[in-house]
Design a protein around this motif. Structure first.
Motif, PDB file in Angstrom:
ATOM      1  N   PRO A 157      -6.776  13.157   9.249  1.00  0.00           N
ATOM      2  CA  PRO A 157      -6.212  14.009   8.196  1.00  0.00           C
ATOM      3  C   PRO A 157      -4.973  13.451   7.524  1.00  0.00           C
ATOM      4  CG  PRO A 157      -6.703  15.268  10.189  1.00  0.00           C
ATOM      5  CD  PRO A 157      -6.834  13.828  10.548  1.00  0.00           C
ATOM      6  N   THR A 158      -4.341  12.465   8.134  1.00  0.00           N
ATOM      7  CA  THR A 158      -3.119  11.916   7.547  1.00  0.00           C
ATOM      8  C   THR A 158      -3.390  10.845   6.493  1.00  0.00           C
ATOM      9  OG1 THR A 158      -2.952  10.310   9.353  1.00  0.00           O
ATOM     10  CG2 THR A 158      -1.762  12.388   9.614  1.00  0.00           C
ATOM     11  N   LEU A 159      -4.660  10.511   6.259  1.00  0.00           N
ATOM     12  CA  LEU A 159      -4.974   9.579   5.171  1.00  0.00           C
ATOM     13  C   LEU A 159      -4.577  10.204   3.835  1.00  0.00           C
ATOM     14  CD1 LEU A 159      -8.516   8.364   6.304  1.00  0.00           C
ATOM     15  CD2 LEU A 159      -6.491   6.911   6.073  1.00  0.00           C
TER      16      LEU A 159
ATOM     17  N   ARG B 253      -6.016   8.999  -2.632  1.00  0.00           N
ATOM     18  CA  ARG B 253      -6.471   7.613  -2.788  1.00  0.00           C
ATOM     19  C   ARG B 253      -7.738   7.299  -2.009  1.00  0.00           C
ATOM     20  NH1 ARG B 253      -3.632   3.616  -0.833  1.00  0.00           N
ATOM     21  NH2 ARG B 253      -2.154   4.781   0.476  1.00  0.00           N
ATOM     22  N   VAL B 254      -8.065   8.090  -0.994  1.00  0.00           N
ATOM     23  CA  VAL B 254      -9.214   7.764  -0.168  1.00  0.00           C
ATOM     24  C   VAL B 254     -10.489   8.357  -0.764  1.00  0.00           C
ATOM     25  CG1 VAL B 254      -9.156   9.789   1.379  1.00  0.00           C
ATOM     26  CG2 VAL B 254      -9.933   7.581   2.244  1.00  0.00           C
ATOM     27  N   GLY B 255     -11.587   7.641  -0.585  1.00  0.00           N
ATOM     28  CA  GLY B 255     -12.874   8.113  -1.076  1.00  0.00           C
ATOM     29  C   GLY B 255     -13.902   8.090   0.041  1.00  0.00           C
ATOM     30  N   ALA B 256     -15.171   8.124  -0.322  1.00  0.00           N
ATOM     31  CA  ALA B 256     -16.236   7.994   0.668  1.00  0.00           C
ATOM     32  C   ALA B 256     -16.047   6.684   1.422  1.00  0.00           C
ATOM     33  CB  ALA B 256     -17.588   8.040  -0.018  1.00  0.00           C
TER      34      ALA B 256
ATOM     35  N   PRO C 186      -6.241  -1.430   5.791  1.00  0.00           N
ATOM     36  CA  PRO C 186      -5.799  -2.683   5.179  1.00  0.00           C
ATOM     37  C   PRO C 186      -4.289  -2.832   5.213  1.00  0.00           C
ATOM     38  CG  PRO C 186      -6.272  -1.053   3.482  1.00  0.00           C
ATOM     39  CD  PRO C 186      -6.654  -0.428   4.797  1.00  0.00           C
ATOM     40  N   VAL C 187      -3.834  -4.074   5.290  1.00  0.00           N
ATOM     41  CA  VAL C 187      -2.413  -4.383   5.182  1.00  0.00           C
ATOM     42  C   VAL C 187      -2.124  -4.700   3.720  1.00  0.00           C
ATOM     43  CG1 VAL C 187      -0.548  -5.922   5.890  1.00  0.00           C
ATOM     44  CG2 VAL C 187      -2.337  -5.279   7.525  1.00  0.00           C
ATOM     45  N   PRO C 188      -1.211  -3.986   3.095  1.00  0.00           N
ATOM     46  CA  PRO C 188      -0.946  -4.229   1.673  1.00  0.00           C
ATOM     47  C   PRO C 188      -0.452  -5.654   1.418  1.00  0.00           C
ATOM     48  CG  PRO C 188       0.736  -2.794   2.628  1.00  0.00           C
ATOM     49  CD  PRO C 188      -0.356  -2.920   3.640  1.00  0.00           C
TER      50      PRO C 188
ATOM     51  N   TYR D 232       6.461  -4.820  10.094  1.00  0.00           N
ATOM     52  CA  TYR D 232       5.169  -5.182   9.495  1.00  0.00           C
ATOM     53  C   TYR D 232       4.122  -4.113   9.791  1.00  0.00           C
ATOM     54  CZ  TYR D 232       0.867  -7.944   8.789  1.00  0.00           C
ATOM     55  OH  TYR D 232      -0.375  -8.387   8.391  1.00  0.00           O
ATOM     56  N   LEU D 233       4.038  -3.709  11.063  1.00  0.00           N
ATOM     57  CA  LEU D 233       3.028  -2.721  11.448  1.00  0.00           C
ATOM     58  C   LEU D 233       3.354  -1.340  10.880  1.00  0.00           C
ATOM     59  CD1 LEU D 233       2.319  -3.706  15.162  1.00  0.00           C
ATOM     60  CD2 LEU D 233       0.883  -4.118  13.159  1.00  0.00           C
ATOM     61  N   LEU D 234       4.620  -0.965  10.875  1.00  0.00           N
ATOM     62  CA  LEU D 234       4.983   0.334  10.318  1.00  0.00           C
ATOM     63  C   LEU D 234       4.727   0.380   8.821  1.00  0.00           C
ATOM     64  CD1 LEU D 234       8.307   1.163  12.229  1.00  0.00           C
ATOM     65  CD2 LEU D 234       6.023   2.124  12.601  1.00  0.00           C
ATOM     66  N   ASP D 235       5.003  -0.705   8.129  1.00  0.00           N
ATOM     67  CA  ASP D 235       4.729  -0.754   6.689  1.00  0.00           C
ATOM     68  C   ASP D 235       3.232  -0.602   6.430  1.00  0.00           C
ATOM     69  OD1 ASP D 235       5.589  -1.314   3.877  1.00  0.00           O
ATOM     70  OD2 ASP D 235       4.291  -3.055   4.147  1.00  0.00           O
ATOM     71  N   ALA D 236       2.428  -1.249   7.275  1.00  0.00           N
ATOM     72  CA  ALA D 236       0.978  -1.182   7.105  1.00  0.00           C
ATOM     73  C   ALA D 236       0.446   0.228   7.363  1.00  0.00           C
ATOM     74  CB  ALA D 236       0.294  -2.183   8.032  1.00  0.00           C
ATOM     75  N   ILE D 237       0.868   0.859   8.465  1.00  0.00           N
ATOM     76  CA  ILE D 237       0.353   2.191   8.779  1.00  0.00           C
ATOM     77  C   ILE D 237       0.857   3.216   7.774  1.00  0.00           C
ATOM     78  CG2 ILE D 237       2.197   2.721  10.443  1.00  0.00           C
ATOM     79  CD1 ILE D 237      -1.491   3.852  10.577  1.00  0.00           C
ATOM     80  N   ASN D 238       2.089   3.079   7.312  1.00  0.00           N
ATOM     81  CA  ASN D 238       2.611   4.040   6.343  1.00  0.00           C
ATOM     82  C   ASN D 238       1.947   3.914   4.981  1.00  0.00           C
ATOM     83  OD1 ASN D 238       4.453   5.506   7.951  1.00  0.00           O
ATOM     84  ND2 ASN D 238       5.963   3.854   7.823  1.00  0.00           N
ATOM     85  N   HIS D 239       1.381   2.737   4.714  1.00  0.00           N
ATOM     86  CA  HIS D 239       0.627   2.571   3.474  1.00  0.00           C
ATOM     87  C   HIS D 239      -0.665   3.373   3.506  1.00  0.00           C
ATOM     88  CE1 HIS D 239      -0.888   0.530  -0.123  1.00  0.00           C
ATOM     89  NE2 HIS D 239      -2.025   0.330   0.524  1.00  0.00           N
TER      90      HIS D 239
END
Length: 561
Positions: free
Chosen positions: A159-161, A165-168, A282-284, A331-338
């Motif tokens: 649910p936190t996505l 921005r998210v789709g099928a 994905p990692v931005p 790096y990991l926090l930036d990726a998950i927060n994206h």
């Protein structure tokens, strides 16, 4: 193959040290990670007299610090390594059959992102093709094909996505395992069911020779400082990221054949992510992705933790005890927060770990992600067989290939030239109850049929049936079991690897250190000074984990300080 009854005392350290000195072995394996214990099991199951020595604890290197996944690896298909994926997926199925108490099927979600939830057609088509290729390569062996799921279904799984921005998205299936427990169980299977002699905390200080042939090694007992000469007809170097060091003892020069790749992971409270299945995000501005994986919880209960990790960061630092740096955590926090709508910060991190994969140098690319995950087996002029590379999932196949080289060195008869591990069930598989519930479920998913021993300990002494670490499901009985039956000799052996305290809840584990040392100290014959030293060392490791990235004390209700 029907396993023989467990051999009494076969995994008792003092007894095994004496056997190292007194007996003459066919095969000596150097290295107690997943590859080394796999080689020991393969050799012992062929009827060969087998010994294994490990410089630290079993799985204390890379084999306790992976992403805990038993999988083919979707991204390897992108590199055109279809054979590796096929072999890994075949090994995944064997593990699901041979170790049902340790390896579990897990759904994986690949969320599709686009502006306003509209996905670019080319990206959608490419990912769909990759999903079908994964199924055809062997993913479908698990009994399920990938699925295309709706945006609503995607958000239900996490649910936190970001809903805008998210789709099928896509859903497929792989598996998960506690890597350290799998490694330990393979070692115990080799010893207790097939007669191998396994010893931890026994580094190799010298290889011995007669003429041009290597005839064994001198190891040092880290507990007493005594040195023992181990005689063997063949030596296998399965030392992982330290394999070049063992080769240097044999060959007289460092081959520099390994390029370490650092894998970094952190643990956060599950409530911040709320993913009921694993997610690949994905990692931005990077070609990499991260795994976002819930730590298993009893049926019907929400997980307490989610761990986040990636692999394959080039590494040229010391190999002894790699740490997550502040940059790694960022790096990991930036990726998950994206990929989430919650703001996860350093303050939420309750555990970190980093491991080094011993990748084989085989490319001129500057990226470790481009190095092959295939393994390499080489035999030196003196007969030492070295195995490097590979991955957790394919350890059994790596071991079989290694023993193929050993068979040539020893000129084994036909009856011992074939690996017997493809259908060899691991210790605990028999008697495993997949329908167990509550605390029994926790024990059966860690010990399988051996859970009855832990249960009996807690029944005889109710004080052993209470939690070992606040906020974690482990019982005090598990610490005593680790000392009595799993060759744990230090506090870190218990709280880092036999149970995953530091990895899951660093500060709560440090808080529990003194009580756990008081519990296991009498079993190990510790003096008051040794007990204090063990507690100080464990707390120092927790502080190192926290301080290396500059993390503050974690704040988690019911867990830690």
């Amino acid at each position: 193959m029907i396993p023989s009854p467990a051999l009494p005392g076969a995994f008792e350290r003092g007894r095994n040290l004496r056997r190292l000195a007194d007996e003459h072995f066919d095969v000596l394996v150097v290295g107690g990670g997943i590859t080394g214990v796999g080689v020991a099991l393969d050799a012992a199951s062929r009827g060969l007299r087998t010994a294994l020595v490990e410089r630290g604890d079993f799985a204390s290197g890379t084999s306790s610090k992976s992403s805990k996944l038993v999988h083919g690896g979707l991204r390897y298909l992108q590199n055109g390594d279809v054979r590796l994926v096929y072999e890994a997926l075949r090994e995944r199925q064997r593990l699901l059959r041979n170790a049902p108490h340790l390896v579990r099927v897990m759904p994986f979600l690949i969320p599709m992102f686009g502006k306003g939830g509209v996905i670019h057609p080319k990206l959608e088509k490419a990912l769909g093709s990759a999903m079908w290729m994964y199924d055809l390569t062997g993913g479908a062996r698990i009994g399920k094909l990938h699925q295309r799921i709706s945006k609503e279904q995607t958000l239900a799984h996490m649910p936190t996505l970001p809903a805008d921005r998210v789709g099928a998205s896509y859903l497929y299936y792989d598996a998960q395992a506690d890597d350290a427990r799998l490694t330990l169980t393979v070692a115990r299977t080799a010893a207790e069911l097939h007669g191998a002699v396994c010893v931890n905390h026994a580094p190799v200080v010298e290889l011995t020779h007669e003429g041009a042939r290597t005839t064994g090694a001198v190891v040092e007992d880290a507990e007493s400082g005594d040195r023992i000469e181990v005689r063997a007809r063949a030596v296998v170097n399965a030392a992982g990221v330290w394999a070049d060091d063992i080769r240097a003892l044999d060959e007289g020069m460092h081959p520099h054949a390994i390029r370490p790749a650092k894998g970094i992971h952190l643990t956060v409270p599950w409530s911040l992510v709320r993913n009921d299945i694993a997610v690949i995000a994905p990692v931005p501005k990077d070609k990499r992705s991260i795994f976002v994986v819930p730590w298993p919880a009893p049926a019907g209960e929400e997980p307490a933790f989610t761990y986040i990790g990636t692999t394959d960061t080039d590494y040229d630092g010391p190999t002894e005890d790699p740490q997550c740096t502040r940059e790694d955590v960022a790096y990991l926090l930036d990726a998950i927060n994206h990929s989430t709508t919650t703001d996860i910060t350093e303050r939420h991190v309750v555990g970190t770990w980093a491991g080094l994969r011993p990748l084989v140098k085989a490319t001129t690319s500057g990226r470790t992600a481009d190095l092959s995950r295939n393994h390499a087996v080489v035999t030196s002029a003196s007969g030492v067989v070295s195995v490097t590379g590979g991955k957790l999932t394919t350890y059994r196949e790596m071991a079989a290939d290694t023993m193929g080289a050993v068979a040539k060195v020893l000129d084994l008869p036909r009856s011992q030239r074939r690996s017997r591990t493809a259908r060899l069930r691991l210790l605990g598989a028999d008697g495993y109850d997949p329908g167990a519930t509550g605390p029994d479920q926790h024990l059966h998913q860690r010990y399988g049929g051996e859970a009855r021993v832990v249960q009996a300990m807690a029944e005889r002494d109710p004080s052993l049936g209470v939690p070992l670490v606040n906020g974690l499901p482990h019982l005090r009985a598990e610490a005593l079991y680790a000392v009595r039956y799993e060759m744990a000799t230090t506090l870190a052996d218990v709280l880092e690897r036999r149970v995953r305290g530091l990895m899951l809840s660093r500060d709560a584990t440090a808080d529990a250190a003194a009580a756990v040392a008081e519990l296991i100290g009498p079993e190990l014959g510790w003096s008051d000074r040794r007990r204090a030293d063990e507690v100080a060392e464990l707390r120092a490791r927790a502080a190192q984990q926290r301080d290396a990235p500059g993390l503050p004390d974690s704040v988690l209700p019911g867990v830690g300080s």
